[in-house]
Design an enzyme around this catalytic site. Structure first.
Site, PDB file in Angstrom:
ATOM      1  N   SER A 231       4.947  -1.801   4.905  1.00 48.84           N
ATOM      2  CA  SER A 231       6.405  -1.214   5.653  1.00 48.84           C
ATOM      3  C   SER A 231       5.327  -1.291   7.565  1.00 48.84           C
ATOM      4  CB  SER A 231       6.089   0.674   5.732  1.00 48.84           C
ATOM      5  OG  SER A 231       4.928   1.154   5.568  1.00 48.84           O
TER       6      SER A 231
ATOM      7  N   LYS B 151       2.332  12.588  14.328  1.00 47.25           N
ATOM      8  CA  LYS B 151       2.085  11.115  14.322  1.00 47.25           C
ATOM      9  C   LYS B 151       2.003  10.424  15.294  1.00 47.25           C
ATOM     10  CE  LYS B 151       3.116   6.853  11.054  1.00 47.25           C
ATOM     11  NZ  LYS B 151       4.162   6.097  10.433  1.00 47.25           N
TER      12      LYS B 151
ATOM     13  N   ARG C  26      13.495   4.308  11.409  1.00 43.62           N
ATOM     14  CA  ARG C  26      12.749   3.635  12.136  1.00 43.62           C
ATOM     15  C   ARG C  26      13.350   2.549  12.682  1.00 43.62           C
ATOM     16  NH1 ARG C  26       9.247   6.441  13.052  1.00 43.62           N
ATOM     17  NH2 ARG C  26       7.678   6.400  11.650  1.00 43.62           N
TER      18      ARG C  26
ATOM     19  N   ARG D 238      -7.591   4.031   8.029  1.00 46.37           N
ATOM     20  CA  ARG D 238      -6.074   4.181   7.045  1.00 46.37           C
ATOM     21  C   ARG D 238      -7.277   4.765   5.333  1.00 46.37           C
ATOM     22  NH1 ARG D 238      -1.161   2.847   7.595  1.00 46.37           N
ATOM     23  NH2 ARG D 238      -0.758   0.915   9.602  1.00 46.37           N
TER      24      ARG D 238
ATOM     25  N   GLU E  98       7.458   7.374   1.025  1.00 46.25           N
ATOM     26  CA  GLU E  98       8.214   7.425   2.294  1.00 46.25           C
ATOM     27  C   GLU E  98       9.209   6.283   2.284  1.00 46.25           C
ATOM     28  OE1 GLU E  98       7.663   6.763   7.470  1.00 46.25           O
ATOM     29  OE2 GLU E  98       6.660   4.920   6.122  1.00 46.25           O
ATOM     30  N   TRP E  99      10.780   7.325   2.164  1.00 46.90           N
ATOM     31  CA  TRP E  99      11.793   6.598   2.092  1.00 46.90           C
ATOM     32  C   TRP E  99      12.805   5.389   4.010  1.00 46.90           C
ATOM     33  CZ3 TRP E  99      18.101   8.561   1.409  1.00 46.90           C
ATOM     34  CH2 TRP E  99      18.672   7.427   1.054  1.00 46.90           C
TER      35      TRP E  99
ATOM     36  N   HIS F 271       4.686   5.420  17.927  1.00 44.90           N
ATOM     37  CA  HIS F 271       4.035   3.854  17.800  1.00 44.90           C
ATOM     38  C   HIS F 271       4.209   3.135  18.424  1.00 44.90           C
ATOM     39  CE1 HIS F 271       5.407   5.427  13.827  1.00 44.90           C
ATOM     40  NE2 HIS F 271       4.867   4.738  13.419  1.00 44.90           N
TER      41      HIS F 271
END
Length: 273
Positions: free
Chosen positions: A250, A188, A83, A231, A49-50, A140
Site C-alpha cells: 500500500s 504519522k 487516502r 520499517r 489498515e482498511w 505524506h
C-alpha cells in the site's frame, strides 16, 4: 517526556514494542473478506489498515456492508484510512468527510486516519473523538525528505494540533473518561528519500522528537528501498507501529508480513530496547 499511550480496541500503542499493521486493499466486500482471512489465524499482525479509498464503490451502503464483513472476518483492531490522491491514494478530497463519517457510523474504525493537509481535518477529528475513536494524524511527502529542523518542526506542529483538538473535545464533552483513556491518537509522517542518508536523517529526527518532545505516539516512515530499515527497526527509532504488506504494497518499501514477523522473532527488531 511522559508520552500518552493510545488504545485501539485491545491493542495499546506507544509501549515497548512497535505494532505491526497489515493493509487490506480489497475493491469490494468479497476481496476484503479474503484478505481479512489471510491476516487472521495468528500470522502476527496486531492491527489491520482498511484502505477505504481502494473500494470501487464508496457509497455509504457499500461502506456499511464492507464494515460488517471486516468485523466478522477479522478480530484485530481496524485503522480506517481514506487516502486522497494528493497523499498517494485513490480518494477524492470532496468525498473525504462523507466517507469518514460513514466509516465511523458503521463502527468500522478503532483508529481513523486524518490527513493533516485537509481543511476539514479538525472537524473530522472531532467526529472521531465523538465516536470514541483516536486519530492518526498523517502527512505524506512522495517528493523529498526535508531537513532536520523542518522534520522536527512538522512533528511538533502536528502533535500540537492533535492535542489541542483533543483537549477542546474533552472540555466540550465534560471530561469523558472513556475517551480520555483511549488517548488522542498518533502522529504519522512519511517521506520519500533520495538516498539512505535521507532515511537516516528521518530516523534520527524521529528518535530525537520521541525522546524530547513527544506526548503522543509517533509513526515515522522513510519510504522506498532506502527506507526499509525504518520499517524493520521502527521501535528503535521511536515509532509505535510499522506497516507490513500482504503482497501488494500500500506504500513503497513495505516488508511482507510473514518476513517481518520472522525477522522480529530472530532479532527483536520491533522491540524498543
Amino acid at each position: 517526556m511522559a508520552q500518552m499511550k493510545v488504545r485501539a480496541a485491545n491493542v495499546e500503542l506507544g509501549g515497548d514494542r512497535a505494532a505491526i499493521i497489515a493493509p487490506l486493499m480489497g475493491k469490494n466486500a468479497s476481496e476484503l473478506a479474503q484478505e481479512a482471512r489471510a491476516v487472521a489465524g495468528g500470522r502476527g499482525a496486531d492491527l489491520v489498515e482498511w484502505r477505504v479509498d481502494h473500494l470501487s464503490d464508496i457509497s455509504n451502503p457499500v461502506i456499511a456492508g464492507c464494515a460488517q464483513v471486516l468485523r466478522r472476518e477479522v478480530d484485530l483492531p481496524i485503522l480506517a484510512t481514506f487516502r486522497t490522491e494528493e497523499q498517494g491514494g485513490r480518494g477524492a478530497v470532496a468525498d473525504y468527510e462523507r466517507v469518514a463519517l460513514a466509516v465511523l457510523e458503521a463502527e468500522a474504525a478503532d483508529l481513523l486516519d486524518v490527513e493533516y493537509g485537509l481543511e476539514q481535518r479538525r472537524r473530522v477529528a472531532f467526529s472521531a473523538f465523538e465516536a470514541g475513536v483516536p486519530v492518526v494524524l498523517s502527512s505524506h511527502d512522495f517528493g523529498a525528505t526535508p531537513g532536520a529542523d523542518e522534520l522536527v518542526a512538522r512533528m511538533r506542529q502536528m502533535q500540537g494540533e492533535l492535542l489541542e483538538w483533543f483537549e477542546q473535545f474533552l472540555d466540550d464533552a465534560d471530561e469523558d473518561a472513556d475517551v480520555r483513556s483511549r488517548g488522542a491518537g498518533l502522529v504519522k509522517v512519511a517521506y520519500m528519500p533520495g538516498s539512505v542518508m535521507d532515511s537516516l536523517r528521518l530516523a534520527a529526527c524521529a528518535r530525537h522528537f520521541v525522546d524530547t518532545f513527544a506526548r503522543v505516539p509517533v509513526i515515522a516512515v522513510s519510504m522506498g528501498e532506502p527506507g526499509v530499515f525504518t520499517r524493520a527497526f521502527a521501535a528503535k527509532f521511536g515509532s509505535a507501529a510499522t506497516f507490513s504488506s500482504l503482497g501488494d504494497d500500500s506504500a513503497p518499501g513495505q516488508i511482507g508480513l510473514d518476513a517481518l514477523v520472522v525477522f522480529d522473532k530472530a532479532t527483536g527488531c520491533l522491540s524498543a530496547h
